[in-house]
Design a protein around this motif. Structure first.
Motif, mmCIF file in Angstrom:
data_model
loop_
_atom_site.group_PDB
_atom_site.id
_atom_site.type_symbol
_atom_site.label_atom_id
_atom_site.label_comp_id
_atom_site.label_asym_id
_atom_site.label_seq_id
_atom_site.Cartn_x
_atom_site.Cartn_y
_atom_site.Cartn_z
ATOM 1 N N TRP A 55 26.859 39.829 41.056
ATOM 2 C CA TRP A 55 27.742 40.905 40.623
ATOM 3 C C TRP A 55 28.901 41.116 41.588
ATOM 4 O O TRP A 55 28.847 40.712 42.743
ATOM 5 N N ILE A 56 29.956 41.694 41.042
ATOM 6 C CA ILE A 56 31.143 42.039 41.831
ATOM 7 C C ILE A 56 31.250 43.558 41.819
ATOM 8 O O ILE A 56 31.200 44.174 40.745
ATOM 9 N N ALA A 57 31.372 44.144 42.996
ATOM 10 C CA ALA A 57 31.452 45.603 43.111
ATOM 11 C C ALA A 57 32.821 46.022 43.626
ATOM 12 O O ALA A 57 33.487 45.273 44.349
ATOM 13 N N ASP A 58 33.208 47.240 43.251
ATOM 14 C CA ASP A 58 34.384 47.862 43.850
ATOM 15 C C ASP A 58 34.207 49.376 43.796
ATOM 16 O O ASP A 58 33.222 49.879 43.249
ATOM 17 N N PHE A 59 35.164 50.087 44.397
ATOM 18 C CA PHE A 59 35.123 51.545 44.464
ATOM 19 C C PHE A 59 36.418 52.076 43.857
ATOM 20 O O PHE A 59 37.505 51.692 44.288
ATOM 21 N N ILE A 60 36.258 52.957 42.851
ATOM 22 C CA ILE A 60 37.420 53.483 42.132
ATOM 23 C C ILE A 60 37.171 54.948 41.762
ATOM 24 O O ILE A 60 36.083 55.469 41.977
ATOM 25 N N PHE A 61 38.192 55.606 41.196
ATOM 26 C CA PHE A 61 37.978 56.904 40.555
ATOM 27 C C PHE A 61 39.049 57.095 39.486
ATOM 28 O O PHE A 61 40.123 56.502 39.551
ATOM 29 N N THR A 114 39.782 48.908 49.148
ATOM 30 C CA THR A 114 40.321 48.268 47.944
ATOM 31 C C THR A 114 39.832 46.828 47.787
ATOM 32 O O THR A 114 40.476 46.019 47.131
ATOM 33 N N SER A 115 38.700 46.525 48.370
ATOM 34 C CA SER A 115 38.164 45.156 48.273
ATOM 35 C C SER A 115 37.259 45.004 47.058
ATOM 36 O O SER A 115 36.724 45.976 46.535
ATOM 37 N N GLY A 165 41.450 43.332 46.562
ATOM 38 C CA GLY A 165 41.348 43.731 45.165
ATOM 39 C C GLY A 165 42.640 44.228 44.553
ATOM 40 O O GLY A 165 42.701 44.485 43.360
ATOM 41 N N VAL A 166 43.687 44.380 45.388
ATOM 42 C CA VAL A 166 44.941 44.940 44.875
ATOM 43 C C VAL A 166 46.057 43.901 44.852
ATOM 44 O O VAL A 166 46.571 43.552 43.801
ATOM 45 N N GLN A 167 46.425 43.412 46.010
ATOM 46 C CA GLN A 167 47.514 42.432 46.100
ATOM 47 C C GLN A 167 46.967 41.086 46.535
ATOM 48 O O GLN A 167 45.979 41.012 47.258
ATOM 49 N N ASP A 168 47.643 40.030 46.084
ATOM 50 C CA ASP A 168 47.243 38.659 46.443
ATOM 51 C C ASP A 168 45.752 38.430 46.200
ATOM 52 O O ASP A 168 45.035 37.901 47.048
ATOM 53 N N VAL A 169 45.296 38.847 45.035
ATOM 54 C CA VAL A 169 43.882 38.669 44.675
ATOM 55 C C VAL A 169 43.622 37.168 44.494
ATOM 56 O O VAL A 169 44.312 36.507 43.727
#
Length: 194
Positions: free
Chosen positions: A54-60, A156-157, A173-177
């Motif tokens: 799985w791939i995880a990230d943190f957002i709202f 933002t990873s 996770g934002v730029q140059d992904v």
């Protein structure tokens, strides 16, 4: 002697090209046990994710800066994986603003993207202290309220988690992904299980 040197180089190159490359973990962070509520009001935790990559990230959902591009970038990764015939990778987005982000709000948020939500859990159902602790312990990232606004400061990873529940690599996770690198890493990570 020189002849054997070149032969060994040639054999090594052929092995790499023939798909004998192996995934090399850059991190070895054990994700601690958790069980939260997803956008469909279903319990999802480490137990349910065990045995999946799985791939995880943190957002709202009320994020005004990095979260919309991060979510879009994850949908792009999801599409690339599907194009490669890889349909069993899961996506997990932890809300860093759980008091505001109800399951209904998370469902509405993800509906704005072309995401396959059958394999994507947006999680909530905990307090700010709990998600800050999980983020720091398991993903080595800070999650903090911004005292000067209604926004939340967070990393933002994207985090690649193996089938045993360990974070083995992280990416911008934002730029140059690095889309191709992520897809390639997932393919290599899946190999031993095929």
């Amino acid at each position: 002697m020189k002849k054997y040197y070149w032969i060994s180089i040639l054999i090594s190159a052929m092995l790499v090209l023939s798909g004998c490359a192996e995934f090399e973990a850059e991190t070895d962070w054990k994700v601690r046990d958790f069980s939260y509520m997803n956008q469909n009001n279903e319990e999802v935790g480490l137990k349910e994710l065990k045995g999946d990559i799985w791939i995880a990230d943190f957002i709202f959902t009320s994020c005004e800066t990095v979260c919309p591009p991060m979510t879009y970038n994850l949908t792009k990764i999801q599409k690339q994986l599907k194009e490669e015939g890889i349909n069993d990778v899961r996506f997990v987005s932890f809300s860093v603003d759980p008091e505001v982000d109800t399951p209904e709000k998370l469902k509405e948020y993800i509906s704005n993207y072309e995401a396959d939500t059958k394999k994507w859990d947006l999680l909530t159902g905990y307090d700010q202290k709990e998600i800050s602790s999980l983020a720091e312990e398991s993903f080595k990232v800070l999650v903090r309220d911004d005292p000067s606004s209604d926004q939340v400061i967070h990393g933002t990873s994207f985090y690649l988690v193996n089938k045993e529940g360990k974070v083995v690599k992280n990416y911008s996770g934002v730029q140059d992904v690095p889309y191709e690198e992520i897809v390639s890493d997932i393919k290599l990570l899946k190999k031993p299980y095929e």
